[in-house]
Design an enzyme around this catalytic site. Structure first.
Site, PDB file in Angstrom:
ATOM      1  N   ARG A   1      -9.857   0.474   8.002  1.00 40.29           N
ATOM      2  CA  ARG A   1      -9.446  -0.912   8.248  1.00 40.29           C
ATOM      3  C   ARG A   1     -10.605  -1.763   8.741  1.00 40.29           C
ATOM      4  O   ARG A   1     -10.453  -2.979   8.875  1.00 40.29           O
ATOM      5  CB  ARG A   1      -8.335  -0.942   9.291  1.00 40.29           C
TER       6      ARG A   1
ATOM      7  N   ARG B   1      10.544  -2.291  11.860  1.00 39.64           N
ATOM      8  CA  ARG B   1       9.516  -1.957  12.850  1.00 39.64           C
ATOM      9  C   ARG B   1       9.224  -3.163  13.719  1.00 39.64           C
ATOM     10  O   ARG B   1       9.215  -4.287  13.241  1.00 39.64           O
ATOM     11  CB  ARG B   1       8.232  -1.545  12.123  1.00 39.64           C
TER      12      ARG B   1
ATOM     13  N   ARG C   1      11.017  -5.806   5.220  1.00 35.63           N
ATOM     14  CA  ARG C   1      10.700  -4.378   5.193  1.00 35.63           C
ATOM     15  C   ARG C   1      11.552  -3.584   6.188  1.00 35.63           C
ATOM     16  O   ARG C   1      11.750  -3.996   7.325  1.00 35.63           O
ATOM     17  CB  ARG C   1       9.220  -4.208   5.533  1.00 35.63           C
TER      18      ARG C   1
ATOM     19  N   LYS D   1       0.831  -1.217   0.000  1.00 35.12           N
ATOM     20  CA  LYS D   1       0.000   0.000   0.000  1.00 35.12           C
ATOM     21  C   LYS D   1       0.864   1.265   0.000  1.00 35.12           C
ATOM     22  O   LYS D   1       0.609   2.199  -0.752  1.00 35.12           O
ATOM     23  CB  LYS D   1      -0.933   0.030   1.226  1.00 35.12           C
TER      24      LYS D   1
ATOM     25  N   ARG E   1      -0.714  -9.838  12.804  1.00 37.01           N
ATOM     26  CA  ARG E   1      -1.294  -8.751  12.000  1.00 37.01           C
ATOM     27  C   ARG E   1      -2.051  -9.289  10.789  1.00 37.01           C
ATOM     28  O   ARG E   1      -3.087  -8.757  10.407  1.00 37.01           O
ATOM     29  CB  ARG E   1      -0.192  -7.785  11.557  1.00 37.01           C
TER      30      ARG E   1
END
Ligand code: AMP
Length: 216
Positions: free
Chosen positions: A90, A162, A129, A14, A173
């Site tokens: 969300r 993160r 990431r 995204k 998640r």
């Protein structure tokens, strides 16, 4: 005012795709995850204080909190603004309330886009990431590496993983997204406003498909 929404599981790209759309149009890219992390850095922010415990557990912040943040962003942006939300809504509640908010502000939804990819692809992306501590730009060690390892191309800040991309939090998640996404997707799909996008294709191609809708 126009708002477009980019939906998809964590790792579906995204952020990368929203940034590409923003580069090629007058839509502003707003990531609610990034905006919440910014609020958490300012010690007196009520939103930041209220969000902290949820963020630390890799859970969604309550709908009211996300909506307060988004309302503030839309009101501040003003009537002529065009905003592409990444990571909002969300939940179905957030989607319904965004429709009301836009109505109240005399705005409209320019499009809703769902990025789709298999879970194996999402897991690989999330674990690779790295985000810039300074400006939030997101890289990926495998498919979108920075020019110099560990350093942000945009601002030379340090790239970090993160906490919610640590292995144990990734599964949590993805499950949370799976549970919340059904109602959300139905809300846009049944009203004929959803465009499905293949998240495994080149991000520039995905961005082009989004631009073709929002520019009409
Ligand atoms: P992201 O950067 O989009 O992965 O978001 C990071 C975290 O911010 C999420 O795991 C949630 O805890 C929180 N968050 C971001 N956007 C929302 C939202 N629309 N509703 C609830 N929580 C959110």
């Amino acid at each position: 005012m126009q708002a477009a929404v980019l939906l998809g599981a964590p790792g579906s790209g995204k952020g990368t795709i929203a940034a590409a759309v923003a580069r090629e149009s007058d839509f502003r890219h707003i990531s609610t995850g990034y905006a919440i992390r910014q609020e958490m850095e300012s010690p007196h922010s009520e939103i930041g204080i209220a969000a902290r415990s949820y963020m630390e557990r890799s859970e969604y912040v309550p709908d009211e909190l996300a909506l307060a943040l988004v309302k503030g962003i839309l009101v501040e942006a003003g009537r002529g603004a065009k905003i592409l939300f990444d990571g909002f809504p969300r939940t179905e509640t957030q989607a319904r309330r965004l429709d009301s908010l836009l109505r109240d502000l005399g705005g409209r939804l320019a499009g809703a886009f769902l990025l789709q990819a298999d879970e194996a692809v999402l897991v690989e992306r999330l674990q690779g990431r790295r985000s810039c501590e300074g400006c939030g730009t997101v890289f990926n060690r495998v498919w979108n590496p920075p020019t110099v390892a560990g350093i942000c191309d945009a601002c030379s800040g340090a790239l970090v993983q993160r906490v919610d991309d640590f292995e144990e939090n990734v599964a949590k998640r993805l499950k949370l997204h799976e549970e919340a996404a059904h109602g959300l997707i139905r809300w846009y799909d049944e009203s004929g406003r959803l465009t499905w996008i293949d998240a495994t294709q080149d991000p520039e191609v995905s961005a082009g498909q989004i631009l073709a809708v929002v520019k009409t």
